[in-house]
Design an enzyme around this catalytic site. Structure first.
Site, PDB file in Angstrom:
ATOM      1  CE  LYS A   1     -53.634   3.129 -20.921  1.00 30.43           C
ATOM      2  NZ  LYS A   1     -53.641   1.830 -21.613  1.00 30.43           N
TER       3      LYS A   1
ATOM      4  CB  THR B   1     -56.962   2.311 -23.837  1.00 29.58           C
ATOM      5  OG1 THR B   1     -55.584   2.676 -23.968  1.00 29.58           O
ATOM      6  CG2 THR B   1     -57.045   1.063 -22.989  1.00 29.58           C
TER       7      THR B   1
END
Length: 349
Positions: free
Chosen positions: A192, A249
C-alpha cells in the site's frame, strides 16, 4: 503486566510504546540516538517524531542494546526494513532465551523479496523465538499518540501468539483483531505504500479525486494479484491490512509516502525529497522489491512498474500517468484471475 522492549524510537515505535504503557506494561524504548533517549527520560517527549506529545512517565529509553534485549521476554521491532537485518543480527548475538518477536514494520526486502517475518526467521534461530507476530493496519502514529480510535490486525502462523499480542495492545482507543493470513497481512501493509506514493504524485501533478480513486482501486487489484500468487487469502485485502491501510495511507497528509509522492509530482527529485523529509519513506524501497518480485512471479503490476520507472529510471511523472491511461482495454474483474473456488467469484462485475 509484561516487560516489553520496543526496538525503534521513531514515531511509530514511540506511539506503540504509549499504547503499551497505557495498558500498564513495563516499556523500555531502544534507539541509536542518545539525544533522543535523554529527552524521553528527562522530558518525556520525542519532539523530532511526535511534536507536542507528552509520553507516559513509565516509558524509559536506552541506547544500550544489551540492556534492551535483556529487559523482558517480548521484543517489538519498529525499525525501517532496510535496518531490520542489521538490528536482528545484533539482537541474535545477545539473546540467551526464547522471546516473543513482534514486528510493526512494513516493507519487502529488495533482491531477496522477503517479508519482514521471513527476515526474522532467517536471522534468529527457532530456539530463540517463541513466535513471530506482525501488527499491521490503518494507523498513523500521530493519531495513536493522541489516543484517537485506531483498529489494527495481529497476525501469526501461531494463533495463540496472535491472541497474546492482541491482549497486550487492546484497549478502549486501540482495537486489535486477529488474522491467520500472515502473508496477506504483510503484503497488504507493504505494498500500500507504493500506491500511496502514486496517490501523492497524482495530487502533486494537479489531478483530482477521480484519479486518486482510480489509482487506489486499481492499486488494490495489483496488491491482491501478487498476494494471491504468493498464497494469501484474497479476503485479507478487503480488510484492515489491505483496503483499510490503503485508504489511510493514500488520503492523509500524515503519510510519509503520500507526501513524498506529492513532492515528486511537483517536480522534486528523490534525493531532494528524502533530504527535506529527513525520514525513511518505506514505499520507495518497496517499489523496487515489488517490481522485482512481480517479474519473478509473472504478475501484471502496471502501477508498480510505472512508479518504478519514475523512481529509478527518471521517467517524468506525467508520462507514467499517460502510459497507464493509454493501456489496452480490458475487463475490470478478470484482472484478479480468480479460480472457481475463490470466494470473490460471488461478486458481480
Amino acid at each position: 503486566m509484561a516487560s516489553i522492549t520496543v526496538l525503534g524510537s521513531g514515531s511509530w515505535g514511540t506511539a506503540l510504546s504509549i499504547v503499551l504503557a497505557d495498558n500498564g506494561h513495563d516499556v523500555l524504548l531502544w534507539g541509536r540516538s542518545k539525544k533522543a533517549a535523554d529527552e524521553i527520560n528527562s522530558s518525556h517527549t520525542n519532539e523530532k517524531y511526535l511534536p507536542g506529545i507528552t509520553l507516559p512517565e513509565s516509558i524509559t529509553a536506552t541506547i544500550d542494546l544489551e540492556k534492551a534485549v535483556g529487559h523482558g521476554d517480548t521484543l517489538l521491532f519498529v525499525v525501517p526494513t532496510k535496518a531490520m537485518r542489521a538490528v536482528l543480527k545484533e539482537v541474535n548475538g545477545l539473546l540467551d532465551r526464547p522471546v516473543m518477536m513482534i514486528h510493526a514494520s512494513k516493507g519487502i526486502e529488495p533482491d531477496t523479496y522477503l517479508r519482514v517475518s521471513q527476515i526474522i526467521e532467517e536471522e534468529v534461530p527457532a530456539e530463540k523465538r517463541r513466535a513471530v507476530v506482525v501488527l499491521s493496519g490503518p494507523s498513523h502514529a500521530e493519531e495513536v499518540s493522541l489516543r484517537q480510535p485506531t483498529t489494527v490486525t495481529s497476525s501469526s502462523l501461531n494463533t495463540e501468539a496472535a491472541e497474546e499480542v492482541q491482549d497486550l495492545f487492546m484497549n478502549q482507543h486501540f482495537r486489535v483483531y486477529t488474522n491467520p493470513d500472515l502473508t496477506g497481512v504483510e503484503i497488504g501493509g507493504s505494498l500500500k505504500n507504493i500506491i500511496a506514493i502514486g496517490a501523492g504524485m497524482t495530487s502533486g501533478l494537479g489531478y483530482g479525486d477521480n484519479a486518486k480513486a482510480a489509482l487506489m482501486t486499481r492499486g488494490l487489484a495489483e496488491i491482491a494479484r501478487l498476494g494471491m500468487k504468493l498464497g494469501a487469502n484474497p479476503l485479507t485485502f478487503a480488510g484492515l491490512s489491505g483496503l483499510g491501510d490503503l485508504i489511510v495511507t493514500c488520503t492523509s497528509v500524515h503519510s510519509r509516502n503520500w507526501r513524498a509522492g506529492n513532492m515528486i509530482g511537483k517536480g522534486q527529485s528523490i534525493d531532494e525529497v528524502l533530504n527535506e523529509m529527513g525520514m525513511v519513506v518505506e514505499g520507495i524501497r518497496t517499489t523496487k522489491a515489488a517490481y522485482q518480485l512481480a517479474g519473478r512471479e509473472e504478475v501484471d503490476m502496471p502501477i508498480t512498474k510505472g512508479l518504478y520507472d519514475v523512481l529509478f529510471n527518471d521517467k517524468p511523472p506525467h508520462e507514467a500517468v499517460e502510459e497507464l491511461m493509454g493501456r489496452v482495454r480490458k475487463r475490470e474483474v478478470e484482472d484478479l484471475k480468480l479460480g472457481e473456488s475463490d470466494p470473490l467469484n460471488d461478486f458481480e462485475p
